[in-house]
Design a protein around this motif. Structure first.
Motif, PDB file in Angstrom:
ATOM      1  N   ARG A  66       3.923   3.365   4.378  1.00 18.52           N
ATOM      2  CA  ARG A  66       5.296   2.930   4.093  1.00 18.52           C
ATOM      3  C   ARG A  66       5.692   3.351   2.678  1.00 18.52           C
ATOM      4  N   SER A  67       5.748   4.630   2.411  1.00 12.66           N
ATOM      5  CA  SER A  67       5.921   5.058   1.033  1.00 12.66           C
ATOM      6  C   SER A  67       7.296   4.687   0.484  1.00 12.66           C
ATOM      7  N   VAL A  68       8.278   4.549   1.366  1.00  9.50           N
ATOM      8  CA  VAL A  68       9.624   4.198   0.895  1.00  9.50           C
ATOM      9  C   VAL A  68       9.584   2.831   0.215  1.00  9.50           C
ATOM     10  N   ALA A  91       0.896   5.235  -9.542  1.00  5.63           N
ATOM     11  CA  ALA A  91       2.337   5.185  -9.822  1.00  5.63           C
ATOM     12  C   ALA A  91       2.749   3.901 -10.529  1.00  5.63           C
ATOM     13  N   HIS A 107       7.057   1.363  -1.044  1.00  6.68           N
ATOM     14  CA  HIS A 107       6.273   1.437  -2.262  1.00  6.68           C
ATOM     15  C   HIS A 107       7.132   1.937  -3.413  1.00  6.68           C
ATOM     16  N   ASP A 108       7.885   3.005  -3.171  1.00  6.06           N
ATOM     17  CA  ASP A 108       8.704   3.571  -4.240  1.00  6.06           C
ATOM     18  C   ASP A 108       9.767   2.580  -4.700  1.00  6.06           C
ATOM     19  N   SER A 165       0.834  -1.186   0.000  1.00  2.00           N
ATOM     20  CA  SER A 165       0.000   0.000   0.000  1.00  2.00           C
ATOM     21  C   SER A 165       0.880   1.252   0.000  1.00  2.00           C
ATOM     22  N   PRO A 166       0.545   2.257  -0.825  1.00  2.00           N
ATOM     23  CA  PRO A 166       1.357   3.477  -0.840  1.00  2.00           C
ATOM     24  C   PRO A 166       1.207   4.286   0.445  1.00  2.00           C
ATOM     25  N   ARG A 167       0.171   3.983   1.233  1.00  2.00           N
ATOM     26  CA  ARG A 167      -0.013   4.694   2.504  1.00  2.00           C
ATOM     27  C   ARG A 167       1.032   4.250   3.514  1.00  2.00           C
ATOM     28  N   VAL A 208      -1.321  -1.340   5.837  1.00  3.40           N
ATOM     29  CA  VAL A 208      -0.200  -2.045   5.194  1.00  3.40           C
ATOM     30  C   VAL A 208      -0.113  -3.513   5.628  1.00  3.40           C
ATOM     31  N   ASP A 216      -3.653   3.305  -7.038  1.00  5.66           N
ATOM     32  CA  ASP A 216      -2.192   3.482  -7.007  1.00  5.66           C
ATOM     33  C   ASP A 216      -1.701   3.763  -8.437  1.00  5.66           C
TER      34      ASP A 216
END
Ligand code: F6R
Length: 369
Positions: free
Chosen positions: A283-285, A314, A287-288, A279-281, A330, A312
């Motif tokens: 824990r964005s690191v 991205a 996700h990227d 999930s991009p919420r 997450v 999402d």
């Protein structure tokens, strides 16, 4: 008895929304607190636990791998998850303050049983997470949390897995509740979100036609790779195991961060790669990082099948096939992300003419070591 389905596996996949609701039934009170009275291990003992060790085999082991993330995050108690067949033979360090959690659908798996016997001999307390009332593993444990998924007939485990996960989350959250955790608000929020998981699994099930179509189109492939990070990593392992068991295809799950340490050499034109995107919420690191993994493998010609949270954007440009799942916290994402992989494996098995409920060489309950 298959309730109108061609296979027990399809019926059991479809039963998952009810199964997860049944696992929760009576375990959350009106105030949103957990009431695991049936866990006969006194709270005073749980407060003293300084290590959790999870032992299990196969799919149940994958549930245990996910539980490790949840237990360590919510309770700050160190947790190890180990294959039951390896555990006993390496002389593990256990004592009265170790809580051993043995996960088993059947309650009869010999390796898991031998692991828990060994743990109890060393003085550890054993909590079983089990689906079969009165089976050997719960009888020999100090306490049991039944998953209440109902009988699972298909050899490949589906609803038992989802309910094992729910039970693991309950144990993690309960330990957090009993001991106090700095994540108190998060824990209360997760308890609330658990109650909508059944409906979210239902949503996933209602959107599976494109996944079935995709599976049929891959029936002549030799290999499928699965990548994930964080709790998506055990989901990748589970997706690969389901595919091996049912479709008799070579399938492997990897931690996405390990790609460049070897597995990327396997990526060539048109290899299907399933990627479980966190999930991009929150824990964005993470996700990227996984988005760049997808870019890397796609640049090498892989056919990317991306499981990601709805909305999402991205990941969309790099997904040859995008499978969207509802937004969850997450740590809970495996409950929705695993379902498309079950459907995928089941459909591929059917397309390849395999026996879905009784895959070759496998038995539902493995009562030998
Ligand atoms: C996979 C599968 C097996 C079992 C494993 C443990 O679909 O069904 O990997 O998960 O044999 O069985 P239980 O949970 O009965 O101990």
């Amino acid at each position: 008895e298959k309730g109108g389905y061609d296979y027990f596996m399809l019926k059991e996949i479809a039963e998952q929304p009810k199964a997860v609701a049944d696992t929760l039934l009576g375990r959350i009170d009106a105030a949103g607190s957990l009431t695991l009275d049936e866990v006969r291990i006194p709270d005073s003992v749980l407060r003293e636990v300084d290590k959790v060790v999870i032992v299990a085999c196969g799919t149940a082991y994958h549930a245990g791998l996910i539980a490790k993330y949840a237990i360590e995050h919510w309770t700050r108690i160190p947790c190890e998850t180990e294959l039951a067949s390896e555990f006993r033979y390496r002389d593990p360090i256990l004592d009265q303050r170790t809580l051993v959690v043995a996960i088993s659908q059947s309650g009869e798996t010999m390796d898991t049983l031998m692991a828990l016997r060994h743990a109890r001999e060393q003085g550890a307390k054993v909590l079983a997470i089990c689906n079969t009332n009165g089976s050997t593993i719960p009888r020999e444990s100090d306490a049991v949390l039944y998953t209440h998924a109902g009988p699972e007939v298909a050899v490949a485990s589906t609803k038992a897995f989802l309910t094992q996960l729910v039970a693991c989350y309950l144990v993690a959250l309960y330990l957090g509740q009993v001991r106090g955790t700095k994540w108190g608000d998060e824990v209360r929020g997760v308890v609330r979100e658990l109650s909508v998981i059944g409906a979210q699994v239902e949503e996933v099930l209602a959107t599976m036609e494109p996944v079935r179509e995709l599976a049929r189109s891959l029936a002549d492939k030799n290999t499928v790779l699965f990548l994930g990070r964080h709790v998506g990593y055990p989901v990748a392992l589970e997706g690969a195991l389901k595919l091996k068991e049912l479709a008799y295809m070579h399938a492997e799950g990897f931690a996405a961060g390990e790609l460049k340490h070897g597995p990327i050499a396997l990526i060539e034109k048109d290899v299907p790669v399933v990627v479980v995107v966190p999930s991009p919420r929150g824990r964005s690191v993470l996700h990227d990082k996984i988005v760049s993994n997808i870019q890397e493998i796609r640049a090498r010609g892989a056919r990317t099948i991306v499981i990601a949270e709805r909305g999402d954007e991205a990941v969309r440009p790099y997904a040859d096939h995008l499978v969207e799942v509802p937004a969850t916290p997450v740590l809970l994402q495996p409950l929705v992300a695993t379902v498309p992989l079950q459907v995928f494996a089941c459909e591929l098995a059917t397309a390849r003419g395999n026996e879905v409920d009784q895959p070759r060489n496998l038995a539902k309950s493995v009562t030998v070591e």
